[in-house]
Design an enzyme around this catalytic site. Structure first.
Site, PDB file in Angstrom:
ATOM      1  N   LEU A   1      16.232  35.377  64.962  1.00  0.00           N
ATOM      2  CA  LEU A   1      15.333  36.495  64.647  1.00  0.00           C
ATOM      3  C   LEU A   1      15.615  37.708  65.529  1.00  0.00           C
ATOM      4  O   LEU A   1      16.228  37.616  66.579  1.00  0.00           O
ATOM      5  CB  LEU A   1      13.874  36.064  64.749  1.00  0.00           C
ATOM      6  CG  LEU A   1      13.372  35.353  65.996  1.00  0.00           C
ATOM      7  CD1 LEU A   1      13.115  36.332  67.109  1.00  0.00           C
ATOM      8  CD2 LEU A   1      12.122  34.582  65.648  1.00  0.00           C
TER       9      LEU A   1
ATOM     10  N   GLY B   1      22.392  47.730  72.400  1.00  0.00           N
ATOM     11  CA  GLY B   1      21.774  47.329  73.660  1.00  0.00           C
ATOM     12  C   GLY B   1      20.896  46.113  73.410  1.00  0.00           C
ATOM     13  O   GLY B   1      21.111  45.365  72.455  1.00  0.00           O
TER      14      GLY B   1
ATOM     15  N   CYS C   1      20.083  40.724  73.924  1.00  0.00           N
ATOM     16  CA  CYS C   1      20.877  39.673  73.275  1.00  0.00           C
ATOM     17  C   CYS C   1      22.357  39.992  73.155  1.00  0.00           C
ATOM     18  O   CYS C   1      23.190  39.280  73.704  1.00  0.00           O
ATOM     19  CB  CYS C   1      20.293  39.374  71.901  1.00  0.00           C
ATOM     20  SG  CYS C   1      18.560  38.968  71.988  1.00  0.00           S
TER      21      CYS C   1
HETATM   22  C1  UGA Z   1      19.933  40.379  67.771  1.00  0.00           C
HETATM   23  C2  UGA Z   1      20.394  39.719  66.463  1.00  0.00           C
HETATM   24  O1  UGA Z   1      20.394  40.677  65.390  1.00  0.00           O
HETATM   25  C3  UGA Z   1      19.494  38.545  66.082  1.00  0.00           C
HETATM   26  O2  UGA Z   1      20.008  37.880  64.924  1.00  0.00           O
HETATM   27  C4  UGA Z   1      19.470  37.550  67.259  1.00  0.00           C
HETATM   28  O3  UGA Z   1      18.602  36.456  66.995  1.00  0.00           O
HETATM   29  C5  UGA Z   1      18.974  38.283  68.515  1.00  0.00           C
HETATM   30  O4  UGA Z   1      19.862  39.384  68.795  1.00  0.00           O
HETATM   31  C6  UGA Z   1      18.955  37.283  69.640  1.00  0.00           C
HETATM   32  O5  UGA Z   1      20.023  36.757  69.971  1.00  0.00           O
HETATM   33  O6  UGA Z   1      17.865  36.930  70.119  1.00  0.00           O
HETATM   34  P1  UGA Z   1      18.042  42.165  68.455  1.00  0.00           P
HETATM   35  O7  UGA Z   1      18.740  42.222  69.777  1.00  0.00           O
HETATM   36  O8  UGA Z   1      16.569  42.011  68.422  1.00  0.00           O
HETATM   37  O9  UGA Z   1      18.650  40.951  67.554  1.00  0.00           O
HETATM   38  O10 UGA Z   1      18.340  43.536  67.725  1.00  0.00           O
HETATM   39  P2  UGA Z   1      19.327  44.092  66.570  1.00  0.00           P
HETATM   40  O11 UGA Z   1      18.498  44.615  65.474  1.00  0.00           O
HETATM   41  O12 UGA Z   1      20.365  43.114  66.228  1.00  0.00           O
HETATM   42  O13 UGA Z   1      19.981  45.357  67.309  1.00  0.00           O
HETATM   43  C7  UGA Z   1      20.748  45.194  68.489  1.00  0.00           C
HETATM   44  C8  UGA Z   1      21.356  46.517  68.900  1.00  0.00           C
HETATM   45  O14 UGA Z   1      22.371  46.917  67.985  1.00  0.00           O
HETATM   46  C9  UGA Z   1      20.362  47.691  68.943  1.00  0.00           C
HETATM   47  O15 UGA Z   1      20.619  48.465  70.098  1.00  0.00           O
HETATM   48  C10 UGA Z   1      20.675  48.498  67.692  1.00  0.00           C
HETATM   49  O16 UGA Z   1      20.379  49.857  67.840  1.00  0.00           O
HETATM   50  C11 UGA Z   1      22.174  48.258  67.580  1.00  0.00           C
HETATM   51  N1  UGA Z   1      22.702  48.413  66.192  1.00  0.00           N
HETATM   52  C12 UGA Z   1      22.319  47.563  65.217  1.00  0.00           C
HETATM   53  C13 UGA Z   1      23.614  49.427  65.935  1.00  0.00           C
HETATM   54  O17 UGA Z   1      23.987  50.225  66.822  1.00  0.00           O
HETATM   55  N2  UGA Z   1      24.121  49.541  64.658  1.00  0.00           N
HETATM   56  C14 UGA Z   1      23.766  48.695  63.658  1.00  0.00           C
HETATM   57  O18 UGA Z   1      24.272  48.853  62.531  1.00  0.00           O
HETATM   58  C15 UGA Z   1      22.835  47.685  63.943  1.00  0.00           C
END
Ligand code: UGA
Length: 385
Positions: free
Chosen positions: A99, A205, A208
């Site tokens: 999640l 960032g 995770c």
């Molecule tokens: C992430 C994973 O998406 C989850 O599946 C996983 O369970 C979680 O880590 C974990 O290991 O607990 P999360 O860190 O909550 O989830 O957030 P994301 O929505 O994945 O975004 C992570 C980062 O990537 C953010 O800084 C977001 O701005 C960046 N991002 C995301 C981008 O720069 N571009 C994108 O297209 C998507």
């Protein structure tokens, strides 16, 4: 502005009749068969995952046929094997969590897949975990424990790789006059590539991706394998956070004494989490160039203040923009889309905006009087003032 997902307190209140709280281990063990370990595994100085909290919990648990230990925490592949070696007779299932922060409840209730990892002898335990998750839907995948552990790390590392890849494509787009949004859309229509996690920006960032990409790299290294690709994923992400400084410099010349407003500080919207937020590096770099940094975040202000002591915290986006020579949109909070940008332009010393998430409408911003620049879009550099 509020976070849309219910908080823990609200969730507990909604489900009060179905939850029993106890701090007594005996009471817990008497009332439960499936024991989920959900503690965090932060990075250590070496970049490996810190398993001390996992170990502290596991040591408290009984080795008997009445209980199953289900590992939710993100642990390096091999952790389950080592726990089972230390505690023979323990029923052990790896069931990694996928999640996302900010949509955790919805993600939990609608999983793409549920991974149930177990080794020979624990078939009944695995069946019990499957029965628990089946009502939620989503494909249930049975694997061995080490593979389940690897699925979690590999999934996060792959998503981070996608982000670093599209960020590099964005940087090339700027050189050749292409638009990364169009490129990502065109790529994403290929089912083999998929459209998600192709949003270019100022880097990933959170608690995770940075941790898990490094943990996988270290796991590989500790096992004697050099994971070349992940080095680049990490390096690209680090550089991407800093590119904004160059973009501002191209417009403003020296940043010495310039007032720069950061809109958003959290690592992504709908959370107040500041762990590994791109804003931390960006603010430090701007200050390193002699800029005066002012920031606004609708939710993360308190946490951010502890980490960014020398950054002035404003009470609203407009207050942050007041008198600023430039602004950077760091986190794509919905309220920024609804801001009165004409008013913002009037308040700024120079209405210059670098949209670090390609979140705002460039046409509307330019109509409001802004010099607008996104990530991976055609450069619109004006003469330095
Ligand atoms: C992430 C994973 O998406 C989850 O599946 C996983 O369970 C979680 O880590 C974990 O290991 O607990 P999360 O860190 O909550 O989830 O957030 P994301 O929505 O994945 O975004 C992570 C980062 O990537 C953010 O800084 C977001 O701005 C960046 N991002 C995301 C981008 O720069 N571009 C994108 O297209 C998507």
């Amino acid at each position: 502005m509020t976070i849309h997902e219910p908080g823990l307190a609200e969730l507990i209140q909604r489900n009060a009749e179905r939850i029993t709280f106890t701090t007594e281990m005996d009471e817990l063990l008497a009332g439960a068969r499936l024991l989920f370990v959900c503690v965090d595994t932060p990075p250590t100085y070496s970049g490996d995952a810190d398993l001390s909290r996992v170990r502290a919990v596991v040591e408290e648990l009984p080795v008997d046929s009445d209980h199953v230990l289900i590992m939710k925490s993100t642990v390096p592949a091999g952790t389950g094997d080592s726990i089972r070696r230390d505690m023979p007779g323990l029923s052990y299932v790896s069931c990694p969590e996928f999640l996302k922060e900010g949509t955790a409840v919805a993600d939990f209730q609608n999983p793409d897949r549920v991974v149930v990892g177990s080794d020979p002898g624990d078939e009944q335990a695995a069946a019990a975990v499957e029965a628990l998750y089946r009502p939620l839907g989503g494909e249930i995948l049975h694997t061995d424990v080490s593979s389940a552990e690897m699925i979690k790390l590999a999934s996060n590392a792959f998503l981070a790789t996608k982000i670093s890849f599209i960020n590099e494509i964005a940087n090339v787009c700027e050189e050749v006059g292409a638009d990364v949004g169009e490129v990502a859309r065109g790529m994403g229509l290929d089912e083999r590539i998929g459209s998600s996690f192709l949003r270019a920006g100022i880097g990933y960032g959170g608690s995770c991706f940075p941790k898990d990409v490094t943990a996988l790299k270290m796991l590989a290294g500790n096992s004697g394998y050099h994971f070349q690709l992940l080095n680049s994923v990490i390096e690209v992400n680090e550089l991407q956070k800093r590119r904004v400084v160059g973009k501002l410099g191209a417009h403003l010349g020296s940043l010495l004494g310039k007032r720069v407003a950061l809109l958003g500080l959290a690592f992504k919207p709908d959370t107040d989490d500041m762990r590994e937020a791109s804003s931390l590096v960006l603010a430090a770099r701007l200050q390193g160039e002699g800029a005066e940094v002012v920031a606004y975040d609708p939710v993360a202000r308190e946490r951010a203040s502890e980490l960014l002591g020398s950054v002035e915290m404003a009470d609203s986006a407009l207050a942050a923009l007041d008198g600023a020579d430039a602004a950077v949109l760091v986190t794509e909070w919905r309220e920024f889309a609804e801001l009165d940008w004409s008013e913002a332009a009037a308040r700024m010393a120079r209405p210059l905006l670098v949209d670090g998430r390609n979140f705002l409408d460039p046409v509307a911003l330019r109509a409001a009087g802004f010099e607008y620049e996104g990530i991976g879009k055609k450069q619109e550099i004006g003469a330095p003032s």
